[in-house]
Structures are given as C-alpha cells and as structure tokens.
Design an enzyme around this catalytic site. Structure first.
Site: not given
Length: 614
Positions: A484, A497
């Site tokens: 990501s 995350y």
C-alpha cells in the site's frame, strides 16, 4: 529409464528400422511425440504416461537414435525429406485410417514443421504442437529480413540469436563433435544438463546418449546451412498449430516466432517460465496443453462440415478478411493484450483474497490472458464465483479454495493440495488484507494481532510455502505482494495498517534479493485510494459499534467519490509481473507520496497529522 506399459514394434523404411513404442487405447485419437537432439524417445516418458489414459500415444526413436538403426552412410541420411519418409511410415503403421496429432520438441519440432508444411503429408496430420524448435524455412526468412532490412532492434535480435546458436557452428566441424560425444562430453552431459536445466535424477538421458549425439550431428549438417540460405517460400502450415515457448530457453530466442502468424493461419501461443527441456521439467503443464489442444481439434474435425484445407492463398485471404473486419479499437486492444496472452497463457496463478476487490480483478485479468486461476479466499461463495467467472472470461481452468491466510496449518495444507492437484504455482498474488484505523493508544493488542496475522503473516505464509515450491522446481516464477502507499506514507490514524504494509514492502525487497538466484521475481504493488469493499469491512479502534458503522459509511462514500477501480491495480500487477518491477506505486497519490518520501519526507510527516478516510 523405460516407458511403463509400452508396446513396441519395428517399422521399416528407407533401409532403416525404427523402434516405435505405443501406450493407450489405439481406438483413441493418436498423438505422435517426436524427440529432439541429443535425446531419444524416453525424453517424453513423463508426458506420455499422463496422456495415455485419453489418447493413443506413439513415440519413436528418430533414425540413428535410441534403438532405431542409423543410415549408411551417415552423410545425407538425415535430410528433412528422409525424416518425412520416416514419419509417414510410422503414421501409416500406427494410425492408417485417421490423421495423427503431432508433437515435437527441439529437433523433433524442427522436422515436424517440415511435415506440416509439405504437400505429401496432407490429410495425415490433424494438429501440431511445437516446443522449442523453429521451422528452418521460417528461420531462414527471419534471418533474411533482419539482414536485408536492418533496424537497431532487428540487429540486436540477430546478434542475440547468433550467440545462442553457438553449438550449431560447432556441430558443422567434421569429426570433432563425434569424438567429443563418444569421449568426455558424453560422460559429463547428464550431470551438466541436470545442473543447467534442473532435471530430476531419474535415469535420463539413456545409455545410448553418446551414439545418439554423434549420429544426430548430421541433422544439422544435412539441413541447417541449405535451408537457412534457401528457405522455402511455401512453408505454410496446413493444420492448426500450438506453439509452446519456454521463456528462459538458453538456445532459442522468443523473437524467432514474431512473424509466425504469417505462416500459420490457426495459431495458439503458450509460454512457460522454464528452460529448454520442458518435457522433463514441466510434464504436467505440457501434457495438459497437449491434451486440451488435441481434444479441441478433434471436436473441430468431428463438427459437420469439418475443417477446410489450408493453402497459401486461403491463408492470405483469411488474414485480409480478418484485417478488413477488425475495427481500430479492436486492433488496439488485441495489441495491448498480446504481451499478456503470450506470456501468461496457461500459467498457474494463485490469488489470495480473490472473492472481491483487487483480488477478483487480478484473477480476471490473468484469466483474460489465458492463465489458469486458483482463487483463494475465506469467503467460499465469493471464491467460487471468481473461479466461475474466470472460466467464462478465458481461463482454461479455474478453481476455488477456501482458506484463512492467517492460519499457518491451513496454508500448509493448501500448498500441498494445490501442488498435487493443479501443479506448482507460476505466479503468486498475495492480496488478502484487512483494514484497521484508529490511534495507536486506542488500538488493542488483539486488533494488532488481527491485522498483522492477515496483512503480514498471510503474505509470509504464501511466500514461504509457494516460493519454496517454485525454488525446488528450479524453473523460476513470480511473487506479487499487495502492499500500500501507506507503507511509506505515515498516518497518525493508521499505525497498525501502515506498519503491516511497510513490513510487506520490506519483506518483498528482501525476498527479491534472495530469490533472484532462483530466477523468481518479487514485486510489491502499492495502491493508494482504490474503490473496493475493504472500507465496508474495516475496523475502527476505540469506538462503539454504532460509530464503527458510521465511519465505514463515511469511508465508503469518500472512496466511491475517488472511484479508482481495482481493475487499474490488476493491470499494474500484470505489467509488474511481465517486467519484473520491484516496487510499483499505482494511483497518482501513491506515486506522489513515493516521490515525497524520497525527496521531501518532512512534507509527508506534516500530512501524517491529517485524518485519512480510513
């Protein structure tokens, strides 16, 4: 080594005796497997055994090889014309009333190109699968085009193939190759080829290798120089052709087949991330493709009206008609898809988190490129739907597997089951992930564990298990880890995350360095804000259930307004795999954050204080 359960017969032709082996029911469609240099028919043993339950499989030792006799004198005894005589004699003996399906590897493919392009074999061949062996006539025209109309790219292709063909020059030398093969080279060749190609230790090559190689030198002397200098102009294939190209072949460039569609009206192209001897290293995949192609041609033959014969005139007319009918948009799409279909066709691709979002889009993209798909997800219904749609889109096969990637034991069982039932994975897409937003001080240990178990440990399990299988196979592969932009863009609201994705990014970089020695590429894909259902399932730390739902709805609306589709990420995955790219930021914000992380990290730290949508 031996061909288990084979029935042997002798076929006499042109003063020599050919040793022919047969497996399977003679009532089934006949598949003739022809070996290359310096092999004997036993090179096909693993493939033949896999085909024998559905086909009448025929193998024969080419003249001068194995247990077939050699012509006397050797000079002039190995011309393509005489090899064609041999093939016709075998075909008439084993399948007198029906055409045969032809499969050739290396020089078996070279001579088979002659069989499918000369008039006297018309009606005796139903289809041809070519593996690692070009037509000498097509090769001759390929060379002339690059010599008479040179461009920098064509010159590079010419020089590249010239370097790969070093052994052809040596085999033209009188006497010396025979002495080498009957002496030290013949003794050392089995260990040399095992190390270079990753061949299993199973008794191959056979004891006849030194004599086979010495006799087979005349294949090159009797044919190569004359055909390359004066190639036939009518070398059009009369039957459908399947081309299987190993992408890591040390002897043949993929570019040799760039102009093949002009000679073959019905061409199916497959590629394998493997080296030259794929009948030995990849028998599962090779036999699957041969079977699928053969059955498809049998079905076409049995259709009322049959298949019209192919001539140079009909070939040109067909091509002209297709070109006239095609729109510009269709042609552009075909050209854009061509690298993918040629590279990924038939390869086995496993995608985790495949029930929706980026995982499903990626499975579909590889399916459209002709890959076989294993769709993995803990959502059984979603995984099955992805597999079903993948087959409709173009995947030759697609299967659904239900597993939680965070479960080490379940992943172990999955890896064993996939290898046993579908084969070793060629491309692994570690996509499964979950979202968690909220300040560090409000994130519980269990929430940390949940995120790391899926986002990091799921990737670790996949890389460890399937990467090990790729390495043990010794034929390369590719691993794609979906990270990501959060891996390098800090945020006060995404500590868990972002940490998990940063770990995936660094893991990918470390694996890329380690696995490059096994010819396994590793890519980390870093999307930004992509419109998927991760927002509807993400958790928010430190809030009650009502607030959870409100924040999910807000995030979903924001991502919906951004409306960056997962199909764009899937395209980036295919491109990264094709080019073996290391780190791929996908969205504009992901690319911008990567640039800032390198040249203005202070700006990113200030942005990190903002509240993100997730």
């Amino acid at each position: 080594m031996s061909l288990k359960g084979a029935r042997e017969r002798r076929v006499h032709t042109g003063g020599i005796e050919l040793c022919v082996a047969e497996l399977g029911d003679p009532a089934h469609p006949t598949v003739v497997l022809i070996h290359g240099y310096p092999d004997s028919k036993e090179v096909w043993a693993e493939v033949a055994e896999r085909l024998a339950d559905r086909f009448h499989v025929v193998l024969y030792d080419v003249r001068g090889h194995g247990r077939s006799s050699a012509p006397k004198p050797l000079r002039g005894g190995f011309t393509l014309e005489k090899l064609t005589d041999d093939f016709l004699a075998v075909a008439d003996a084993v399948s007198p009333d029906r055409p045969v399906h032809l499969v050739g590897h290396d020089w078996g493919s070279v001579q088979s190109w002659e069989f499918v392009t000369v008039q006297r074999t018309e009606g005796r061949i139903a289809s041809f699968t070519s593996i690692s062996g070009p037509s000498l006539d097509h090769f001759g025209h390929w060379l002339k085009k690059r010599l008479t109309r040179p461009t920098p790219r064509r010159v590079a292709q010419f020089l590249g193939q010239g370097a790969r063909s070093w052994y052809v020059y040596l085999l033209q030398i009188p006497v010396l190759p025979e002495l080498a093969w009957r002496g030290p080279l013949g003794k050392r060749w089995p260990s040399m080829v095992r190390r270079a190609e990753g061949l299993p230790r199973d008794g191959y090559p056979t004891a006849s290798l030194p004599e086979d190689a010495a006799h087979g030198a005349w294949l090159y002397r009797d044919n190569v120089r004359s055909r390359l200098s004066r190639p036939r102009t009518d070398a059009y294939a009369q039957v459908p052709v399947q081309l299987i190209t190993p992408t890591r072949d040390d002897f043949l460039s993929e570019r040799l087949f760039d102009d093949l569609s002009g000679w073959v009206p019905e061409l199916t192209r497959r590629t394998l991330p493997a080296k030259h001897w794929v009948p030995r290293t990849r028998p599962d995949q090779v036999s699957t493709w041969i079977a699928d192609f053969t059955l498809a041609q049998e079905k076409a033959i049995s259709t009322p009206g049959g298949r019209a014969s192919v001539t140079p005139e009909t070939t040109r007319a067909t091509r002209a008609t297709r070109a006239t009918r095609a729109t510009r948009a269709t042609r552009r799409k075909a050209m854009s898809q061509k690298p993918y279909t040629e590279r990924f066709g038939g390869q086995l691709v496993l995608v985790t988190g495949a029930a929706s979002g980026i995982g499903r889009a990626t499975a579909f993209a590889f399916a459209e490129a002709g890959a076989r798909i294993v769709a993995v997800d803990r959502d059984a219904e979603g995984a099955e739907r992805t597999a079903e749609l993948s087959r409709l889109i173009g995947a030759p096969d697609a299967w659904a597997e239900v597993v939680d990637v965070s479960d080490a034991e379940a992943m172990e069982k999955l890896a064993v089951r996939v290898a046993a039932e579908y084969g070793v994975v060629d491309i692994l897409i570690n996509n499964a992930g979950i979202g968690l937003s909220g300040p560090f001080l409000k994130t519980t240990p269990q929430e940390w564990k949940d995120v790391l178990d899926v986002n990091l440990w799921g990737v670790i399990h996949g890389c460890r298990l399937f990467g090990r299988q790729m390495a043990e196979r010794g034929q390369g592969g590719h691993i794609v880890n979906i990270a990501s932009a959060a891996a390098y863009q800090p945020s006060k609201s995404l500590p868990a995350y972002s940490t998990s994705k940063a770990a995936v990014l660094m893991l990918s970089e470390c694996l890329r360095a380690e696995l490059s020695q096994q010819d396994i590429g590793v890519s980390a894909i870093c999307p930004g804000f992509v419109h998927t259902n991760i927002t509807s399932t993400a958790r928010f730390a430190g809030v009650d259930e009502a607030e959870q739902q409100r924040l999910r709805e807000r995030s979903t609306r924001w991502y919906g307004l951004r409306n960056y589709p997962p199909e764009r990420v899937a395209e980036a995955v295919l491109r990264a795999t094709l080019r073996n790219e290391a780190v791929v930021p996908v969205t504009p914000e992901a690319r911008g954050a990567q640039l800032l992380s390198r040249f203005a990290p202070g700006v990113l730290r200030r942005i990190a204080r903002l509240e993100p949508p997730l």
